[in-house]
Write an enzyme that holds these catalytic residues in place. Structure first.
Site, short mmCIF file in Angstrom:
data_model
loop_
_atom_site.label_atom_id
_atom_site.label_comp_id
_atom_site.label_asym_id
_atom_site.label_seq_id
_atom_site.Cartn_x
_atom_site.Cartn_y
_atom_site.Cartn_z
N GLN A 51 -7.39 -8.93 1.87
CA GLN A 51 -6.75 -8.10 2.68
C GLN A 51 -7.32 -7.15 3.64
O GLN A 51 -6.79 -6.56 4.25
CB GLN A 51 -5.55 -7.54 1.78
CG GLN A 51 -4.48 -8.35 1.39
CD GLN A 51 -3.39 -7.57 0.51
OE1 GLN A 51 -3.66 -7.56 -0.74
NE2 GLN A 51 -2.36 -7.50 0.93
N LEU A 95 1.09 -5.31 1.34
CA LEU A 95 0.28 -4.55 2.22
C LEU A 95 -0.10 -5.08 3.74
O LEU A 95 -0.30 -4.64 4.62
CB LEU A 95 -0.81 -3.83 1.95
CG LEU A 95 -0.47 -2.89 0.56
CD1 LEU A 95 -1.78 -2.35 -0.19
CD2 LEU A 95 0.29 -1.61 0.81
N GLU A 137 -1.00 -11.28 -6.52
CA GLU A 137 -2.62 -10.92 -5.96
C GLU A 137 -3.39 -12.39 -5.98
O GLU A 137 -4.17 -12.68 -4.94
CB GLU A 137 -3.22 -10.00 -6.74
CG GLU A 137 -2.52 -8.69 -6.52
CD GLU A 137 -2.32 -8.05 -5.15
OE1 GLU A 137 -3.15 -8.49 -4.41
OE2 GLU A 137 -1.49 -7.24 -4.82
N HIS A 140 -2.59 -14.38 -3.19
CA HIS A 140 -3.60 -14.05 -1.97
C HIS A 140 -4.90 -14.78 -1.71
O HIS A 140 -5.37 -15.18 -1.00
CB HIS A 140 -3.75 -12.71 -1.96
CG HIS A 140 -2.90 -11.78 -1.21
ND1 HIS A 140 -2.41 -11.93 0.05
CD2 HIS A 140 -2.05 -10.60 -1.64
CE1 HIS A 140 -1.46 -10.88 0.38
NE2 HIS A 140 -1.25 -10.18 -0.62
O1 K1U Z 1 -0.90 -7.36 -2.40
C1 K1U Z 1 -0.36 -6.37 -1.88
O2 K1U Z 1 -0.02 -6.54 -0.56
C2 K1U Z 1 -0.02 -5.15 -2.46
C3 K1U Z 1 1.63 -4.97 -2.88
C4 K1U Z 1 1.77 -5.56 -4.40
C5 K1U Z 1 2.92 -5.71 -5.02
C6 K1U Z 1 4.03 -5.08 -4.79
C7 K1U Z 1 4.93 -5.31 -5.38
C8 K1U Z 1 5.53 -6.22 -5.95
C9 K1U Z 1 4.52 -7.20 -6.07
C10 K1U Z 1 3.18 -6.88 -5.48
C11 K1U Z 1 1.98 -3.70 -2.94
O3 K1U Z 1 1.31 -2.87 -3.60
S1 K1U Z 1 3.18 -3.27 -1.74
C12 K1U Z 1 3.35 -1.46 -1.89
C13 K1U Z 1 4.11 -1.00 -3.08
O4 K1U Z 1 4.89 -1.96 -3.86
C14 K1U Z 1 4.18 0.11 -3.59
C15 K1U Z 1 3.70 1.44 -3.06
C16 K1U Z 1 3.62 2.74 -3.51
C17 K1U Z 1 4.15 2.83 -4.61
C18 K1U Z 1 4.74 1.86 -5.40
C19 K1U Z 1 4.82 0.44 -4.99
ZN ZN Z 2 0.49 -8.88 -0.74
#
Ligand code: K1U
Ligand code: ZN
Length: 172
Positions: A51, A95, A137, A140
């Site tokens: 990422q 993200l 993750e 990914h």
């Molecule tokens: O891998 C990524 O893109 C990160 C992603 C991970 C994820 C989140 C939720 C469920 C599964 C995987 C994130 O972190 S998205 C942002 C997010 O969920 C968040 C941001 C701030 C506070 C709490 C959560």
């Molecule tokens: Zn992701």
């Protein structure tokens, strides 16, 4: 330490299969620091190296609550070694797909194995957000995105939106 730019869909790098880490070098330690800083800045609860454009099998995570002390995790060459039959639905974000959230069904509990930055092999069981996050993750690292679990209609809709945004930015 530095905050690195995030790779956003439809960048084809997100479809690469990342390579295993062979040795824990100073570059790998630096990458881990940059990944944690980028993840906290976003903010996110997880980040895979691809990422930020680096195709190696490394993940950072922190699923601690905002009022708790930070619990940063760095996972090298992580793999799922067991997944429960029982499944659960969780609203996921990514993200690399900003401001888009959808419900995804995955195994409720998993056991995963990884190497730490100290070279120690750890096996850990997870449920809840940690279980969802580690599966997201590791996907990914294999070029899989959470939108791949959605209907073709939903996936095409989000891809079209981000393709248009990328074209607008390239033309700007
Ligand atoms: O891998 C990524 O893109 C990160 C992603 C991970 C994820 C989140 C939720 C469920 C599964 C995987 C994130 O972190 S998205 C942002 C997010 O969920 C968040 C941001 C701030 C506070 C709490 C959560
Ligand atoms: Zn992701």
């Amino acid at each position: 330490m530095s905050i690195r730019p995030l790779v956003i869909i439809p960048d084809s790098k997100l479809r690469l299969i990342s390579e295993p880490v062979k040795e824990i070098t100073s570059e790998i330690r630096q990458l881990a620091e940059d990944m944690l800083e980028t993840m906290y800045d976003a903010p996110g609860v997880g980040l895979a190296a691809i990422q930020i454009g680096v195709p190696v099998r490394m993940v950072t995570m922190d699923v601690s609550k905002s009022e708790e002390e930070r619990q940063p995790m760095v996972l090298i060459n992580p793999e799922i070694v067991w997944a429960s039959e029982e499944r659960r639905v969780y609203e996921e974000g990514c993200l690399s797909i900003p401001e888009y959230y959808e419900e995804v069904e995955r195994p409720d509990r998993v056991r995963f194995r990884y190497m730490t930055l100290q070279g120690e092999t750890v096996e850990q069981e997870a449920d809840g957000l940690l279980a969802t996050c580690v599966q997201h993750e590791i996907d990914h690292l294999n070029g899989v995105l959470f939108i791949d679990y959605l209907s073709k209609l939903k996936r095409d809709r989000v891809l079209t939106k981000f393709r248009k945004a990328a074209r607008r930015e390239a033309g700007a």
